[in-house]
Each structure stands twice: as structure tokens, then as C-alpha cells.
Design an enzyme around this catalytic site. Structure first.
Site, PDB file in Angstrom:
ATOM      1  N   LYS A  76      20.114  12.358 -14.411  1.00 34.55           N
ATOM      2  CA  LYS A  76      20.304  10.945 -14.098  1.00 34.55           C
ATOM      3  C   LYS A  76      21.242  10.311 -15.124  1.00 34.55           C
ATOM      4  CE  LYS A  76      17.446   6.861 -12.990  1.00 34.55           C
ATOM      5  NZ  LYS A  76      16.039   6.381 -12.887  1.00 34.55           N
ATOM      6  N   SER A 151      14.799   4.323  -8.871  1.00 31.77           N
ATOM      7  CA  SER A 151      16.209   4.232  -9.213  1.00 31.77           C
ATOM      8  C   SER A 151      16.910   5.590  -9.320  1.00 31.77           C
ATOM      9  CB  SER A 151      16.377   3.483 -10.545  1.00 31.77           C
ATOM     10  OG  SER A 151      15.717   4.157 -11.607  1.00 31.77           O
ATOM     11  N   SER A 175      10.506   5.197 -10.179  1.00 33.93           N
ATOM     12  CA  SER A 175      11.878   5.639  -9.958  1.00 33.93           C
ATOM     13  C   SER A 175      12.061   7.129  -9.764  1.00 33.93           C
ATOM     14  CB  SER A 175      12.767   5.166 -11.114  1.00 33.93           C
ATOM     15  OG  SER A 175      12.908   3.763 -11.084  1.00 33.93           O
TER      16      SER A 175
END
Length: 438
Positions: A76, A151, A175
């Protein structure tokens, strides 16, 4: 066989057996990922090739460092990578290039894994929907017009679309679990403080966690062990027979849509048929604990980012900007009192659930919403975002570890919530549950 669609552990074992070359596999991933700019913010091709070649040589000489030696992962875009931009999905951080790797990336490198690149995410990780008009929005695995979940949106799609063997994401309010559930993956929200966040761009340090998204429970267990530099738990001979599971009634089902409930109840029935003992009741401390979210998350997030945000608010997507600014007027006295109250609620929850092996909730109370409408309809965005995060945030607010599994109904997950630092036990239970849900 298309090895890009194989799980991380399966690939690692194939490398050990001489059936898969990490160099060839890395090249296959890099070639495919070049055409996926909505998933990868940027690739790290030279690093990936160097790490794959080193893994290839270790495999040839019988010096592999572990099961995931030579296996390619995505990261990420809030995990620092030395010499490569880490921008956390925000124009506020455009051109930010750290000079060292995050601790988790260092640890993963010591274990021999290959870093493919950095995946797109919600702006500064502050939304559960996964849409980001400031950078890119990956399309849901089932319908590109639907939200991917966030996210860790690109993290989930990198695995679901065969662009990484597994992914490393973060989870502050859901997330990891929301994008995992909406794209039929397994996701693990680790206990706060278990996995290092040093070198990870923060959102809310009191709740930020790092965890894996993968194709199965075994992969999650091995990626977690990789990030921690330890041996994975023994997942052999797991069973649900006699396991006590509590379906948490009340708040997790308020406003929940029909499809997620269908997927959840189908999964619960299968767990019961596999021998689990299912009980259903509410817990009185959950709702008031959740009511504290507004005075704990947003004020800390705004405090973290205030100066950068207010120096250039025009660089932010307005609805994310509003989420941050919602924390600026919370009184310090209310914030401190909230943490004191939360400590009591956490203790009460653990006392009430100590007899259960896990507590069950639908991972998300809604199915993936329309991505374009989220960007054009403010009320729709706010309503769907709050609902998407509602059930996952229970695990964050109460300080738990949580595993989400696919239910067999597309984009619907079931979450198993375990005690703090109980990841190994939860993963063993999850392994048995996964077998029952297939």
C-alpha cells in the site's frame, strides 16, 4: 497453470520444489501490472528483479529463507520505500520520497519476499469506500463500476486480479477488511501495536494497524509471520467442532442491506453444520463504545495533518477534507474523557466474550456502491461511507484482531473477531472456518 492466480504459500512451495522460478514469476507480474495504472501507483521493477534474482540463487543453493522467499507482494502506498515515492494517495504528499524502507518492508525483505510496487489507496487512508478522484480508483473485481472498498483498494485488486501473490495494507477503521470482503479475499486486521508502523504514513496512530490481504487464511498467516520475522502458526488439524461462536446482535445489523445479511447467515449455517456452537445476543457496551468514534478518530487525524491540510486544502478531495476537519472542534476534555470511557468498555467487552472463540458480524453491512455516484452525490457518499465502516470499526474501537472471510456470496464477508494479540488462535479458527465455507 497461471501461477499469477495462485496463492502466496502455494507459489512459495512451488519455488522450493523447483516448479516455479521467482525471476520468471516476477517478470510475469511486472508485465501484467504495467497495464494496471488504476491499481499500482508506481512499480519498483529494478528492486523486484534484484530481489527475485537473489531468491532464485538462494533456491538453487538450498538456502531459502522461508516459504515466502521469492514470492512477490504489493505494498500500500503509505509504506515507505527508500528512494521511491510514497504519497499515501494524496496530492499533499506528491513527490515525497523517503530515504529508508519502513520496518515491515525491511522485515519482509529479510524473509526473501519480492516488492513489486505501491498500490493506490483512498486519500490519506480516510475512507472505507476506495474511491479517489485525486489519483485513481480501482474497479471492483465483480463490476468495475462499483467501489472497490478502501482504503486499501489497490492492495485488494492487486491480489484479486492476479497482479501480486498477496498484499500488505493498513487498517484504521476497516481499510483491510472492507476491500478484502468486497473483492472476495481474506483480510486480517491485526491488533494495534502488534506489527510495526514505523515508516508507515499515519492516519490515526492510536488505531493504525498493518495487515495482509490474500487469497486464503494460510497466506494471511504466512504474510503476518513474514512482517514480524517469526515462524507462522501451525494451521494443521484445525476444526470447528465444539468452537463457541457468538453472533453479535444489535448494532451490526442496523440498516444492513439484504445481500450482506444473506451472505452472513449462509456462512453461519455452514459453520454450525461443521460443528460450531452458535449463540446470538447483543452486548450492551458495543454501541456506547462506538459512539466515541467521532471524538477519537477525527480529532487525532486532524491533529496529525492540520498544518499540511490547511496550507493547501485545494489539493484534497472536498469530502475527505471535510472528514478531517470534522475533528478540529472537539474539545481536549472530551477527547481525554472518551479514552477513559473506552478503556472501561474494552474491559467490559473482553469480560463478556472470554468464553467464546470468536464473535461474528457481517464484515460490511452494504454491498459495493456505485463508484461514480459516490463522487457526484455528497449525501450518498457520506451515508455509504459511514455504513461501510460501521461494522469493521467495532474491531478497531475495541482493540481486537479480526479476520474476514468470503461467504460464497459475491462481495459479502463474514468477520471473526478475536481477543487482542490472539492472531494465532484466530487464524487457526479461520482455517477451519474457511474449509467449512468453501
Amino acid at each position: 497453470m497461471d501461477w499469477r492466480l495462485a496463492g502466496a504459500v502455494e507459489q512459495g512451495r512451488a519455488i522450493a520444489a523447483g516448479q516455479l522460478d521467482p525471476v520468471e514469476q516476477t517478470e510475469a507480474y511486472l508485465e501484467a501490472a504495467q497495464h494496471s495504472n488504476d491499481i499500482y501507483a508506481r512499480l519498483t521493477p529494478q528492486r523486484a528483479r534484484d530481489e527475485a534474482m537473489a531468491a532464485h540463487q538462494r533456491a538453487k543453493s538450498g538456502q531459502r529463507r522461508g516459504v515466502l522467499d521469492g514470492v512477490a507482494l504489493s505494498w500500500k502506498d503509505l509504506v515507505d520505500t527508500a528512494g521511491v515515492a510514497t504519497e499515501s494517495g494524496s496530492r499533499l504528499l506528491a513527490g515525497r520520497v523517503p530515504d529508508r524502507d519502513a520496518e515491515v518492508l525491511v522485515q519482509a525483505g529479510l524473509g526473501g519476499s519480492v516488492c513489486l510496487g505501491k498500490t493506490h489507496m483512498t486519500e490519506l487512508a480516510f475512507s472505507g469506500l476506495g474511491v479517489n478522484p485525486m489519483t485513481a480508483t480501482p474497479g471492483n473485481i465483480h463490476d468495475v463500476k462499483r467501489a472497490p472498498g478502501g482504503s486499501s483498494s489497490g492492495a485488494a485488486l492487486s491480489v484479486a486480479r492476479g497482479l501480486a501473490a498477496a498484499a500488505v495494507g493498513s487498517d484504521t477503521g476497516g481499510s483491510v477488511r472492507i476491500p478484502a470482503a468486497w473483492n472476495d479475499l481474506v483480510g486480517l486486521k491485526t491488533t494495534h501495536g502488534r506489527v510495526s508502523t514505523r515508516g508507515v504514513v499515519p492516519l490515526c496512530r492510536s488505531f493504525d494497524t498493518i495487515g495482509p490481504l490474500a487469497r486464503n487464511v494460510e497466506d494471511c498467516a504466512h504474510v503476518l509471520a513474514l512482517l514480524e520475522g517469526r515462524n507462522p502458526p501451525d494451521l494443521r488439524d484445525t476444526t470447528l467442532r465444539g468452537a463457541r461462536l457468538l453472533v453479535l446482535e444489535g448494532l451490526p445489523f442496523e440498516g444492513t442491506r439484504e445481500k450482506p445479511v444473506q451472505g452472513f447467515e449462509t456462512a453461519v449455517d455452514r459453520l454450525a453444520k461443521a460443528g460450531a456452537v452458535i449463540e446470538r445476543r447483543g452486548l450492551s457496551m458495543v454501541a456506547p463504545a462506538m459512539d466515541l468514534s467521532g471524538i477519537l478518530f477525527a480529532p487525532e487525524a486532524y491533529g496529525e495533518w492540520k498544518h499540511l491540510i490547511e496550507a493547501a486544502p485545494e489539493k484534497m478531495y472536498p469530502l475527505i477534507l471535510e472528514r478531517f476537519r470534522s475533528g478540529r472542534d472537539v474539545l481536549a476534555s472530551d477527547y481525554v474523557a472518551g479514552w477513559h470511557a473506552l478503556a472501561d468498555y474494552r474491559a467490559a467487552y473482553l469480560a463478556a466474550t472470554v468464553e467464546y472463540d470468536a464473535v461474528l458480524v457481517p464484515t460490511a453491512p452494504i454491498a459495493p456502491p456505485d463508484a461514480q455516484r459516490l463522487l457526484t452525490d455528497r449525501v450518498y457518499f457520506e451515508t455509504e461511507n459511514l455504513l461501510a465502516l460501521r461494522n469493521t470499526r467495532i474491531g478497531n474501537i475495541l482493540g481486537l484482531c479480526v479476520l474476514t472471510l468470503p461467504t460464497g456470496v459475491a462481495s459479502c464477508g463474514i468477520s471473526l473477531m478475536g481477543a487482542p494479540m490472539g492472531e494465532d488462535r484466530l487464524l487457526r479458527l479461520g482455517m477451519a472456518a474457511e474449509s467449512a465455507l468453501v
